[in-house]
Design a protein around this motif. Sequence first.
Motif, short mmCIF file in Angstrom:
data_model
loop_
_atom_site.label_atom_id
_atom_site.label_comp_id
_atom_site.label_asym_id
_atom_site.label_seq_id
_atom_site.Cartn_x
_atom_site.Cartn_y
_atom_site.Cartn_z
N TRP A 225 0.71 -1.16 0.11
CA TRP A 225 -0.18 0.09 0.06
C TRP A 225 0.91 1.08 0.00
O TRP A 225 1.76 1.32 0.73
CB TRP A 225 -0.62 0.02 1.22
N ILE A 226 0.38 2.26 -0.85
CA ILE A 226 1.20 3.60 -0.68
C ILE A 226 0.23 4.64 -1.16
O ILE A 226 -0.97 4.33 -1.79
CB ILE A 226 2.28 3.57 -1.90
N CYS A 227 0.23 5.66 -0.62
CA CYS A 227 -0.74 6.93 -0.94
C CYS A 227 0.02 8.34 -0.84
O CYS A 227 1.17 8.23 -0.55
CB CYS A 227 -1.56 6.80 0.53
N GLY A 228 -0.76 9.19 -1.05
CA GLY A 228 -0.40 10.66 -1.36
C GLY A 228 0.44 11.00 -2.57
O GLY A 228 0.58 10.19 -3.31
N GLU A 229 1.14 11.92 -2.19
CA GLU A 229 2.11 12.34 -3.46
C GLU A 229 3.24 11.01 -3.74
O GLU A 229 3.48 11.13 -5.13
CB GLU A 229 2.94 13.38 -2.87
N GLU A 230 3.62 10.30 -2.62
CA GLU A 230 4.41 9.55 -3.06
C GLU A 230 3.83 8.16 -4.01
O GLU A 230 4.52 7.82 -4.67
CB GLU A 230 4.83 8.46 -1.62
N ALA A 231 2.43 8.17 -3.93
CA ALA A 231 2.00 7.18 -4.79
C ALA A 231 1.79 7.60 -6.19
O ALA A 231 2.19 7.11 -7.00
CB ALA A 231 0.40 7.06 -4.43
N LEU A 232 1.78 8.87 -6.38
CA LEU A 232 2.01 9.54 -7.55
C LEU A 232 3.38 9.45 -8.29
O LEU A 232 3.56 9.08 -9.56
CB LEU A 232 1.43 10.93 -7.60
N ARG A 233 4.10 9.48 -7.44
CA ARG A 233 5.57 9.36 -7.91
C ARG A 233 5.95 7.99 -8.15
O ARG A 233 6.50 7.67 -9.17
CB ARG A 233 6.70 9.78 -6.76
N MET A 234 5.23 6.75 -7.34
CA MET A 234 5.46 5.48 -7.67
C MET A 234 4.82 5.29 -9.31
O MET A 234 5.32 4.47 -10.20
CB MET A 234 4.52 4.74 -6.60
N GLU A 235 3.71 6.06 -9.39
CA GLU A 235 3.07 5.78 -10.73
C GLU A 235 3.81 6.47 -11.70
O GLU A 235 3.94 5.67 -12.98
CB GLU A 235 1.56 6.62 -10.81
N ARG A 236 4.73 7.31 -11.63
CA ARG A 236 5.57 7.73 -12.75
C ARG A 236 6.76 7.02 -13.12
O ARG A 236 7.48 6.81 -14.12
CB ARG A 236 6.03 9.12 -12.39
N CYS A 237 7.23 6.06 -11.91
CA CYS A 237 8.23 5.16 -12.43
C CYS A 237 7.60 3.70 -13.18
O CYS A 237 6.49 3.37 -13.22
CB CYS A 237 8.79 4.44 -10.85
N ASP A 238 8.54 3.12 -13.86
CA ASP A 238 8.38 2.01 -14.68
C ASP A 238 8.39 0.67 -13.60
O ASP A 238 8.90 0.78 -12.40
CB ASP A 238 9.19 2.00 -15.72
N ASP A 239 7.87 -0.32 -14.08
CA ASP A 239 7.59 -1.45 -13.44
C ASP A 239 8.83 -1.98 -12.89
O ASP A 239 8.94 -2.49 -11.65
CB ASP A 239 6.91 -2.74 -14.19
N GLU A 240 9.82 -1.98 -13.71
CA GLU A 240 11.25 -2.55 -13.38
C GLU A 240 11.98 -1.86 -12.04
O GLU A 240 12.15 -2.41 -11.15
CB GLU A 240 12.16 -2.35 -14.52
N THR A 241 11.59 -0.63 -12.05
CA THR A 241 12.20 0.42 -10.90
C THR A 241 11.54 0.02 -9.56
O THR A 241 12.28 -0.21 -8.69
CB THR A 241 12.20 1.78 -11.29
N VAL A 242 10.19 -0.23 -9.72
CA VAL A 242 9.10 -0.31 -8.58
C VAL A 242 9.60 -1.67 -7.97
O VAL A 242 9.73 -1.86 -6.98
CB VAL A 242 7.80 -0.18 -9.04
N ALA A 243 9.56 -2.71 -9.03
CA ALA A 243 10.05 -4.04 -8.46
C ALA A 243 11.30 -4.04 -7.98
O ALA A 243 11.48 -4.95 -6.58
CB ALA A 243 10.13 -5.03 -9.45
N GLU A 244 12.37 -3.31 -8.28
CA GLU A 244 13.61 -3.52 -7.73
C GLU A 244 13.90 -2.72 -6.37
O GLU A 244 14.15 -3.27 -5.42
CB GLU A 244 14.60 -2.72 -8.67
#
Length: 356
Positions: A225-244
């Motif tokens: 779970w992630i929320c707020g501004e940080e969730a939007l930043r997560m959305e802007r990253c690609d799958d590979e980066t988030v998985a890593e």
Amino acid sequence: IKMLVDLCIISSFLNIFFVPQVESCESSSPSMDEVSLSEFGEWTEIPGAHHVIPAGFIKVVEILAQDIPSRVLHLSKPVRRIHWNCSSHDTEEIVDQADHNQDQRPSPSPVCVECEDGECLLADHVIVTASLGVLKKAHETLFSPGLPLDKAQAIQKLGISTTDKIFLEFAEPFWSPECNSIQFVWEDEAQLDSQAYPEELWYRKICSFDVLYPPERYGHMLSGWICGEEALRMERCDDETVAEICTELLRQFTGNQNIPKPRRILRSSWGSNPYIRGSYSFTRVGSSGRDVEKLAEPLPYIKNTKPLQVLFAGEATHRKYYSTTHGALLSGQKEANRLIELYQYSFRAETTKPNI
Ligand SMILES: *[C@@H]1O[C@H](CO)[C@@H](O)[C@H](O)[C@H]1NC(C)=O
């Protein structure tokens, strides 16, 4: 009260201290500083158990749609503007200006839904279920004439933010069978809750990874779970980066350096979806249940014009169950019932008229 109860449960569960991220994710608010304390008791838990719909939420939509003839369903048809309070003269002009439907004879319908493709759909009543995020961004151009001031203010005052989920699928579980959640507690989080993390530290807002159960249904799946501004930043990253990044966090917090990268990753992106712009609403500091009622009030307010031209439904319009699916469903039924009652009333009036 809900916050205090949660606080006790969380602190006894973790035997540590209050975890503000968990609360702000639940409220879908960027931070608990934005959630109104005085209005916190407004939200009500619906009685009964929580259910997971085996076929997914789409099943609810399918059941609702099954009795509606498909010829009247228009999908993937973005709306540009809702013209309401139209006289038949207005309607004629709007239809004339549109690219299509030149030969559609304007009826005395008070509402005209102008679509992005130029088509105009005439209607006696429109129930708008756009999310609060879309209304915040676009209500000024979406309605003609514009919304009454008090409704526009309610839209502005109420809160909506993004809560996203990150699903990680592993070939094998690295957690023990009795583990149902991996919670992250950062040492300095209390100070950081009131402000957003620096851009590149968005992942510090991830509060936990829950184990999805049973594995027969989900495989070996964690849901973060992630929320707020940080969730939007997560959305802007690609799958590979988030998985890593998530793998690195799991390694760090479990002390197990052998955790492999997930086999698959799936994420929601409610914040950047232009037709949603947020996950669900909350009562922001300075707003109250009265703003929810104001948002839900049908237009026009004045009773001597054609009644119930534009109605509003969706989770943000339910005073007690906002932010939930049942709230959204009940709010839609409530507005549909308003229309049914209107016609039942006029039907009775017709049939009891003398000389007919
Ligand atoms: C709606 O139409 C009526 C009658 O034409 C007019 O008096 C009223 O001001 C209009 N309301 C809005 C919000 O435009």
